[in-house]
Design a protein around this motif. Structure first.
Motif, PDB file in Angstrom:
ATOM      1  N   LYS A  48       0.850  -1.186   0.000  1.00 37.88           N
ATOM      2  CA  LYS A  48       0.000   0.000   0.000  1.00 37.88           C
ATOM      3  C   LYS A  48       0.887   1.238   0.000  1.00 37.88           C
ATOM      4  CE  LYS A  48      -4.132  -1.915   0.955  1.00 37.88           C
ATOM      5  NZ  LYS A  48      -5.467  -1.569   0.766  1.00 37.88           N
ATOM      6  N   PRO A  49       0.886   2.021  -1.078  1.00 41.33           N
ATOM      7  CA  PRO A  49       1.711   3.224  -1.084  1.00 41.33           C
ATOM      8  C   PRO A  49       1.225   4.220  -0.040  1.00 41.33           C
ATOM      9  CG  PRO A  49       0.452   3.027  -3.122  1.00 41.33           C
ATOM     10  CD  PRO A  49       0.177   1.812  -2.305  1.00 41.33           C
ATOM     11  N   THR A  50       2.163   4.844   0.624  1.00 42.15           N
ATOM     12  CA  THR A  50       1.837   5.772   1.687  1.00 42.15           C
ATOM     13  C   THR A  50       1.749   7.186   1.148  1.00 42.15           C
ATOM     14  OG1 THR A  50       4.147   6.086   2.224  1.00 42.15           O
ATOM     15  CG2 THR A  50       2.994   4.331   3.394  1.00 42.15           C
ATOM     16  N   PHE A  51       1.273   8.064   2.010  1.00 40.62           N
ATOM     17  CA  PHE A  51       1.128   9.468   1.626  1.00 40.62           C
ATOM     18  C   PHE A  51       2.489  10.086   1.311  1.00 40.62           C
ATOM     19  CE2 PHE A  51       0.736  13.984   2.796  1.00 40.62           C
ATOM     20  CZ  PHE A  51      -0.214  14.350   1.870  1.00 40.62           C
ATOM     21  N   SER A  52       3.485   9.833   2.155  1.00 38.95           N
ATOM     22  CA  SER A  52       4.802  10.430   1.928  1.00 38.95           C
ATOM     23  C   SER A  52       5.433   9.893   0.648  1.00 38.95           C
ATOM     24  CB  SER A  52       5.722  10.206   3.123  1.00 38.95           C
ATOM     25  OG  SER A  52       5.958   8.835   3.310  1.00 38.95           O
ATOM     26  N   LEU A  53       5.151   8.634   0.319  1.00 39.03           N
ATOM     27  CA  LEU A  53       5.668   8.074  -0.922  1.00 39.03           C
ATOM     28  C   LEU A  53       5.065   8.794  -2.123  1.00 39.03           C
ATOM     29  CD1 LEU A  53       7.394   5.836  -2.223  1.00 39.03           C
ATOM     30  CD2 LEU A  53       5.376   4.392  -2.156  1.00 39.03           C
ATOM     31  N   ARG A  54       3.793   9.080  -2.043  1.00 45.29           N
ATOM     32  CA  ARG A  54       3.129   9.788  -3.149  1.00 45.29           C
ATOM     33  C   ARG A  54       3.631  11.231  -3.272  1.00 45.29           C
ATOM     34  NH1 ARG A  54      -2.599   7.155  -1.736  1.00 45.29           N
ATOM     35  NH2 ARG A  54      -2.300   5.249  -2.925  1.00 45.29           N
ATOM     36  N   ILE A  55       3.808  11.901  -2.145  1.00 43.09           N
ATOM     37  CA  ILE A  55       4.322  13.277  -2.178  1.00 43.09           C
ATOM     38  C   ILE A  55       5.755  13.283  -2.706  1.00 43.09           C
ATOM     39  CG2 ILE A  55       4.925  15.285  -0.757  1.00 43.09           C
ATOM     40  CD1 ILE A  55       1.964  14.973  -1.131  1.00 43.09           C
ATOM     41  N   GLY A  56       6.563  12.313  -2.270  1.00 45.22           N
ATOM     42  CA  GLY A  56       7.930  12.199  -2.771  1.00 45.22           C
ATOM     43  C   GLY A  56       7.969  11.925  -4.265  1.00 45.22           C
ATOM     44  N   GLY A  57       7.067  11.059  -4.731  1.00 44.78           N
ATOM     45  CA  GLY A  57       6.981  10.786  -6.164  1.00 44.78           C
ATOM     46  C   GLY A  57       6.568  12.009  -6.963  1.00 44.78           C
ATOM     47  N   LEU A  58       5.601  12.749  -6.441  1.00 43.98           N
ATOM     48  CA  LEU A  58       5.171  13.973  -7.105  1.00 43.98           C
ATOM     49  C   LEU A  58       6.304  14.996  -7.152  1.00 43.98           C
ATOM     50  CD1 LEU A  58       2.887  15.709  -8.341  1.00 43.98           C
ATOM     51  CD2 LEU A  58       2.324  16.418  -6.013  1.00 43.98           C
ATOM     52  N   SER A  59       7.023  15.125  -6.056  1.00 43.06           N
ATOM     53  CA  SER A  59       8.156  16.044  -6.012  1.00 43.06           C
ATOM     54  C   SER A  59       9.250  15.627  -7.001  1.00 43.06           C
ATOM     55  CB  SER A  59       8.715  16.120  -4.593  1.00 43.06           C
ATOM     56  OG  SER A  59       9.815  16.978  -4.532  1.00 43.06           O
ATOM     57  N   GLY A  60       9.468  14.321  -7.124  1.00 41.79           N
ATOM     58  CA  GLY A  60      10.442  13.828  -8.094  1.00 41.79           C
ATOM     59  C   GLY A  60      10.030  14.130  -9.524  1.00 41.79           C
ATOM     60  N   ILE A  61       8.741  13.985  -9.815  1.00 41.72           N
ATOM     61  CA  ILE A  61       8.239  14.319 -11.155  1.00 41.72           C
ATOM     62  C   ILE A  61       8.456  15.799 -11.448  1.00 41.72           C
ATOM     63  CG2 ILE A  61       6.127  14.573 -12.528  1.00 41.72           C
ATOM     64  CD1 ILE A  61       5.124  12.005 -11.147  1.00 41.72           C
ATOM     65  N   VAL A  62       8.165  16.651 -10.467  1.00 46.40           N
ATOM     66  CA  VAL A  62       8.361  18.089 -10.649  1.00 46.40           C
ATOM     67  C   VAL A  62       9.837  18.396 -10.862  1.00 46.40           C
ATOM     68  CG1 VAL A  62       8.174  20.335  -9.515  1.00 46.40           C
ATOM     69  CG2 VAL A  62       6.278  18.738  -9.403  1.00 46.40           C
ATOM     70  N   ALA A  63      10.732  17.738 -10.120  1.00 50.70           N
ATOM     71  CA  ALA A  63      12.170  17.980 -10.266  1.00 50.70           C
ATOM     72  C   ALA A  63      12.656  17.609 -11.663  1.00 50.70           C
ATOM     73  CB  ALA A  63      12.943  17.197  -9.208  1.00 50.70           C
ATOM     74  N   VAL A  64      12.232  16.463 -12.157  1.00 52.44           N
ATOM     75  CA  VAL A  64      12.631  16.047 -13.502  1.00 52.44           C
ATOM     76  C   VAL A  64      12.046  16.992 -14.551  1.00 52.44           C
ATOM     77  CG1 VAL A  64      12.406  14.188 -15.204  1.00 52.44           C
ATOM     78  CG2 VAL A  64      12.974  13.658 -12.835  1.00 52.44           C
ATOM     79  N   SER A  65      10.810  17.418 -14.348  1.00 50.88           N
ATOM     80  CA  SER A  65      10.180  18.364 -15.285  1.00 50.88           C
ATOM     81  C   SER A  65      10.900  19.708 -15.284  1.00 50.88           C
ATOM     82  CB  SER A  65       8.711  18.568 -14.913  1.00 50.88           C
ATOM     83  OG  SER A  65       8.018  17.357 -14.966  1.00 50.88           O
ATOM     84  N   MET A  66      11.285  20.163 -14.103  1.00 50.43           N
ATOM     85  CA  MET A  66      12.005  21.433 -14.021  1.00 50.43           C
ATOM     86  C   MET A  66      13.390  21.322 -14.667  1.00 50.43           C
ATOM     87  SD  MET A  66       9.911  23.568 -12.834  1.00 50.43           S
ATOM     88  CE  MET A  66      10.809  25.019 -12.328  1.00 50.43           C
ATOM     89  N   ALA A  67      14.028  20.170 -14.544  1.00 45.22           N
ATOM     90  CA  ALA A  67      15.318  19.955 -15.204  1.00 45.22           C
ATOM     91  C   ALA A  67      15.162  20.022 -16.721  1.00 45.22           C
ATOM     92  CB  ALA A  67      15.914  18.619 -14.781  1.00 45.22           C
ATOM     93  N   ALA A  68      14.110  19.381 -17.227  1.00 41.26           N
ATOM     94  CA  ALA A  68      13.861  19.407 -18.672  1.00 41.26           C
ATOM     95  C   ALA A  68      13.514  20.817 -19.135  1.00 41.26           C
ATOM     96  CB  ALA A  68      12.737  18.438 -19.014  1.00 41.26           C
ATOM     97  N   TYR A  69      12.706  21.522 -18.350  1.00 42.64           N
ATOM     98  CA  TYR A  69      12.338  22.892 -18.694  1.00 42.64           C
ATOM     99  C   TYR A  69      13.578  23.794 -18.700  1.00 42.64           C
ATOM    100  CZ  TYR A  69      10.257  27.539 -18.348  1.00 42.64           C
ATOM    101  OH  TYR A  69       9.935  28.844 -18.560  1.00 42.64           O
ATOM    102  N   GLY A  70      14.421  23.650 -17.691  1.00 49.77           N
ATOM    103  CA  GLY A  70      15.619  24.486 -17.590  1.00 49.77           C
ATOM    104  C   GLY A  70      16.601  24.284 -18.722  1.00 49.77           C
ATOM    105  N   ALA A  71      16.578  23.110 -19.336  1.00 45.12           N
ATOM    106  CA  ALA A  71      17.479  22.842 -20.451  1.00 45.12           C
ATOM    107  C   ALA A  71      17.098  23.614 -21.709  1.00 45.12           C
ATOM    108  CB  ALA A  71      17.495  21.346 -20.747  1.00 45.12           C
TER     109      ALA A  71
END
Length: 159
Positions: A48-71
């Motif tokens: 069962k995925p936990t709340f912190s796992l989901r928030i961490g996953g969302l934050s990771g998606i944003v980080a990768v998206s920001m890296a792609a945007y910054g390029a």
């Protein structure tokens, strides 16, 4: 078998859980179940995925998206200092997203999760704002983010 169904797992998972329980020695060959509390606890954490796992996953998606945007932002490509600030923002966000995803295992999971989330928002958000706008006044939020992330790591340390 009824125990697994009550815990919220579907019928298709029942035979898999029973097979796993037999393999781990929690169920005898004659079908009598021994103390399965530890196995149930471990399986609930794993499946069962936990709340912190989901928030961490969302934050990771944003980080990768920001890296792609910054390029692809021309202002960052022409200004080395602003590009380095931007890179620090998404690298720190990605690193702390992993820690955030595992904050559920801490002694104070809500405190640790909240501190990591706030620290990521303050630190990385101010790095993004400073790099994209060129306004250096956002860097003062970076210091608050650093302190908040340090507090998050400390709360993880004491657990």
């Amino acid at each position: 078998m009824d125990l697994w169904y009550i815990l919220g797992y579907g019928k298709e998972a029942l035979s898999a859980f029973d097979t796993l329980a037999k393999a781990l020695g929690y169920q005898k060959a004659d079908g009598k179940k021994e103390d399965m509390k530890e196995l149930v606890k471990a399986l609930r954490i794993l499946l069962k995925p936990t709340f912190s796992l989901r928030i961490g996953g969302l934050s990771g998606i944003v980080a990768v998206s920001m890296a792609a945007y910054g390029a692809h932002v021309p202002d960052l490509q022409n200004n080395l200092q602003r590009r380095q600030i931007y890179e620090k923002g998404y690298k720190m966000q990605l690193l702390h997203s992993v820690a955030l995803a595992h904050s559920e295992n801490c002694r104070f999971p809500y405190v640790t999760c909240g501190l990591f989330t706030l620290g990521i928002l303050l630190y990385s958000g101010s790095c993004y704002a400073h790099a994209l706008s060129g306004n250096a006044s956002y860097r003062y939020f970076t210091y608050a983010g650093e302190a908040t992330l340090a507090a998050a790591w400390f709360s993880m340390l004491i657990s």
